[in-house]
Scaffold this active site. Sequence first.
Site, PDB file in Angstrom:
ATOM      1  N   ARG A 173     -29.026 -32.535  18.094  1.00  0.00           N
ATOM      2  CA  ARG A 173     -29.130 -33.679  17.183  1.00  0.00           C
ATOM      3  C   ARG A 173     -28.586 -34.957  17.817  1.00  0.00           C
ATOM      4  O   ARG A 173     -27.547 -34.957  18.473  1.00  0.00           O
ATOM      5  CB  ARG A 173     -28.359 -33.376  15.898  1.00  0.00           C
ATOM      6  CG  ARG A 173     -28.249 -34.558  14.948  1.00  0.00           C
ATOM      7  CD  ARG A 173     -27.976 -34.127  13.544  1.00  0.00           C
ATOM      8  NE  ARG A 173     -26.563 -33.871  13.300  1.00  0.00           N
ATOM      9  CZ  ARG A 173     -26.090 -33.537  12.086  1.00  0.00           C
ATOM     10  NH1 ARG A 173     -26.903 -33.403  11.061  1.00  0.00           N
ATOM     11  NH2 ARG A 173     -24.803 -33.334  11.934  1.00  0.00           N
ATOM     12  N   ARG A 198     -17.128 -30.080  -1.469  1.00  0.00           N
ATOM     13  CA  ARG A 198     -17.008 -29.256  -0.278  1.00  0.00           C
ATOM     14  C   ARG A 198     -15.928 -28.205  -0.428  1.00  0.00           C
ATOM     15  O   ARG A 198     -15.740 -27.393   0.458  1.00  0.00           O
ATOM     16  CB  ARG A 198     -16.638 -30.156   0.895  1.00  0.00           C
ATOM     17  CG  ARG A 198     -17.630 -30.175   2.026  1.00  0.00           C
ATOM     18  CD  ARG A 198     -17.010 -31.052   3.093  1.00  0.00           C
ATOM     19  NE  ARG A 198     -17.775 -31.116   4.291  1.00  0.00           N
ATOM     20  CZ  ARG A 198     -18.798 -31.933   4.494  1.00  0.00           C
ATOM     21  NH1 ARG A 198     -19.232 -32.694   3.525  1.00  0.00           N
ATOM     22  NH2 ARG A 198     -19.385 -31.962   5.660  1.00  0.00           N
ATOM     23  N   LYS A 204     -29.958 -31.434   5.254  1.00  0.00           N
ATOM     24  CA  LYS A 204     -29.602 -32.087   3.990  1.00  0.00           C
ATOM     25  C   LYS A 204     -29.886 -33.583   4.026  1.00  0.00           C
ATOM     26  O   LYS A 204     -30.458 -34.133   3.092  1.00  0.00           O
ATOM     27  CB  LYS A 204     -28.103 -31.924   3.705  1.00  0.00           C
ATOM     28  CG  LYS A 204     -27.717 -30.599   3.120  1.00  0.00           C
ATOM     29  CD  LYS A 204     -26.205 -30.582   2.900  1.00  0.00           C
ATOM     30  CE  LYS A 204     -25.527 -30.944   4.173  1.00  0.00           C
ATOM     31  NZ  LYS A 204     -24.272 -30.399   4.512  1.00  0.00           N
ATOM     32  N   ARG A 221     -16.474 -27.082  12.325  1.00  0.00           N
ATOM     33  CA  ARG A 221     -17.108 -27.482  11.062  1.00  0.00           C
ATOM     34  C   ARG A 221     -17.814 -26.309  10.397  1.00  0.00           C
ATOM     35  O   ARG A 221     -17.800 -26.181   9.180  1.00  0.00           O
ATOM     36  CB  ARG A 221     -18.101 -28.618  11.308  1.00  0.00           C
ATOM     37  CG  ARG A 221     -17.417 -29.961  11.524  1.00  0.00           C
ATOM     38  CD  ARG A 221     -18.312 -30.915  12.285  1.00  0.00           C
ATOM     39  NE  ARG A 221     -19.501 -31.258  11.525  1.00  0.00           N
ATOM     40  CZ  ARG A 221     -20.677 -31.523  12.075  1.00  0.00           C
ATOM     41  NH1 ARG A 221     -20.826 -31.460  13.380  1.00  0.00           N
ATOM     42  NH2 ARG A 221     -21.694 -31.845  11.328  1.00  0.00           N
ATOM     43  N   ARG A 264     -23.240 -37.562  17.780  1.00  0.00           N
ATOM     44  CA  ARG A 264     -22.040 -37.728  16.976  1.00  0.00           C
ATOM     45  C   ARG A 264     -20.898 -36.979  17.644  1.00  0.00           C
ATOM     46  O   ARG A 264     -21.073 -35.894  18.157  1.00  0.00           O
ATOM     47  CB  ARG A 264     -22.261 -37.158  15.576  1.00  0.00           C
ATOM     48  CG  ARG A 264     -22.727 -38.192  14.586  1.00  0.00           C
ATOM     49  CD  ARG A 264     -23.268 -37.575  13.320  1.00  0.00           C
ATOM     50  NE  ARG A 264     -22.345 -36.610  12.697  1.00  0.00           N
ATOM     51  CZ  ARG A 264     -22.577 -36.041  11.505  1.00  0.00           C
ATOM     52  NH1 ARG A 264     -23.679 -36.339  10.833  1.00  0.00           N
ATOM     53  NH2 ARG A 264     -21.724 -35.178  11.004  1.00  0.00           N
TER      54      ARG A 264
HETATM   55  P1  ADP Z   1     -21.700 -32.540   8.131  1.00  0.00           P
HETATM   56  O1  ADP Z   1     -22.004 -31.908   6.821  1.00  0.00           O
HETATM   57  O2  ADP Z   1     -22.906 -32.622   9.031  1.00  0.00           O
HETATM   58  O3  ADP Z   1     -20.482 -31.987   8.806  1.00  0.00           O
HETATM   59  P2  ADP Z   1     -21.047 -35.086   6.878  1.00  0.00           P
HETATM   60  O4  ADP Z   1     -21.719 -36.288   7.374  1.00  0.00           O
HETATM   61  O5  ADP Z   1     -21.375 -34.591   5.498  1.00  0.00           O
HETATM   62  O6  ADP Z   1     -21.307 -34.008   7.979  1.00  0.00           O
HETATM   63  O7  ADP Z   1     -19.460 -35.247   6.954  1.00  0.00           O
HETATM   64  C1  ADP Z   1     -18.816 -35.593   8.145  1.00  0.00           C
HETATM   65  C2  ADP Z   1     -17.314 -35.383   8.023  1.00  0.00           C
HETATM   66  O8  ADP Z   1     -16.789 -36.192   6.963  1.00  0.00           O
HETATM   67  C3  ADP Z   1     -16.890 -33.963   7.664  1.00  0.00           C
HETATM   68  O9  ADP Z   1     -16.833 -33.121   8.779  1.00  0.00           O
HETATM   69  C4  ADP Z   1     -15.523 -34.219   7.020  1.00  0.00           C
HETATM   70  O10 ADP Z   1     -14.539 -34.473   8.001  1.00  0.00           O
HETATM   71  C5  ADP Z   1     -15.736 -35.509   6.275  1.00  0.00           C
HETATM   72  N1  ADP Z   1     -16.180 -35.278   4.877  1.00  0.00           N
HETATM   73  C6  ADP Z   1     -17.380 -35.625   4.333  1.00  0.00           C
HETATM   74  N2  ADP Z   1     -17.443 -35.256   3.038  1.00  0.00           N
HETATM   75  C7  ADP Z   1     -16.255 -34.656   2.766  1.00  0.00           C
HETATM   76  C8  ADP Z   1     -15.693 -34.035   1.608  1.00  0.00           C
HETATM   77  N3  ADP Z   1     -16.382 -33.958   0.449  1.00  0.00           N
HETATM   78  N4  ADP Z   1     -14.446 -33.527   1.690  1.00  0.00           N
HETATM   79  C9  ADP Z   1     -13.750 -33.600   2.837  1.00  0.00           C
HETATM   80  N5  ADP Z   1     -14.197 -34.149   3.956  1.00  0.00           N
HETATM   81  C10 ADP Z   1     -15.443 -34.685   3.932  1.00  0.00           C
END
Ligand code: ADP
Length: 220
Positions: free
Chosen positions: A130, A93, A17, A173, A162
């Site tokens: 990654r 999400r 993404k 996750r 990360r």
């Molecule tokens: P990924 O999709 O690779 O897990 P992101 O960079 O999108 O990672 O998000 C990292 C973290 O940030 C998530 O695991 C969550 O803890 C938090 N996060 C991001 N966007 C949201 C959201 N819309 N609602 C809740 N938590 C979020």
Amino acid sequence: MSRGVRMVMLGRQGAGKGTQCVRLSRHYVVPHISTGDMLRAAVREGTPLGRKAHEIMNNGGLVPDDLMIDIVDDRLDRDDTTSRGYILDGFPRTVGQAEALEKITASLPLDLVVDLHVATEVVLERLASRRVCADCGHNYSVDAPPKYGWVCDNCGGDVVQREDDKPDAISKRLAEYEANTAPLIEWYRDRGLLEVVDGLGPADEVTERLYAVVDARRSS
Ligand code: ADP
Ligand code: ZN
């Protein structure tokens, strides 16, 4: 300038993404709004939001809906997004977030929602290898590292794994995704907004597939 696009990108962690959203954002000249990047910036800066989110993120959990909805509501209120559009990455999400987004965008509705589809077995491998620049967020992998050591080609920052790409957090996750975010695929299909795009294969080919579905929706 041609008109932009208002879209949401869904997809498992590691589906690609981030990379694809950056390309789409340049192509359609709209901001790439990544809630993960916004939260990581808040953590780095030590803001009140960052302090709340830090622990949750490291454990692979979800930040509470009300906090996330406020952040996105503010961001979508700015001139760049109201005039040209946006690509939302990482939000919504949960169904609660999707319902809130529907209200926020009532006057300027979404053009489409893309599910960038990659199977769990594949994303598991991608996530484990990654690596990411701690400063600018550029993605690398153990198979495609920076040119010199673990120093970012873009900005000279440190390229690291990360915390939430470590094995325990990854499985948490992905489970979180299946439980909370995967239901959004049907939710958006019911609303006639969903396009599924195959995320396998060379990144350039995936980008072409994305341009095709976005262009079809923008002209319809
Ligand atoms: P990924 O999709 O690779 O897990 P992101 O960079 O999108 O990672 O998000 C990292 C973290 O940030 C998530 O695991 C969550 O803890 C938090 N996060 C991001 N966007 C949201 C959201 N819309 N609602 C809740 N938590 C979020
Ligand atoms: Zn960098």
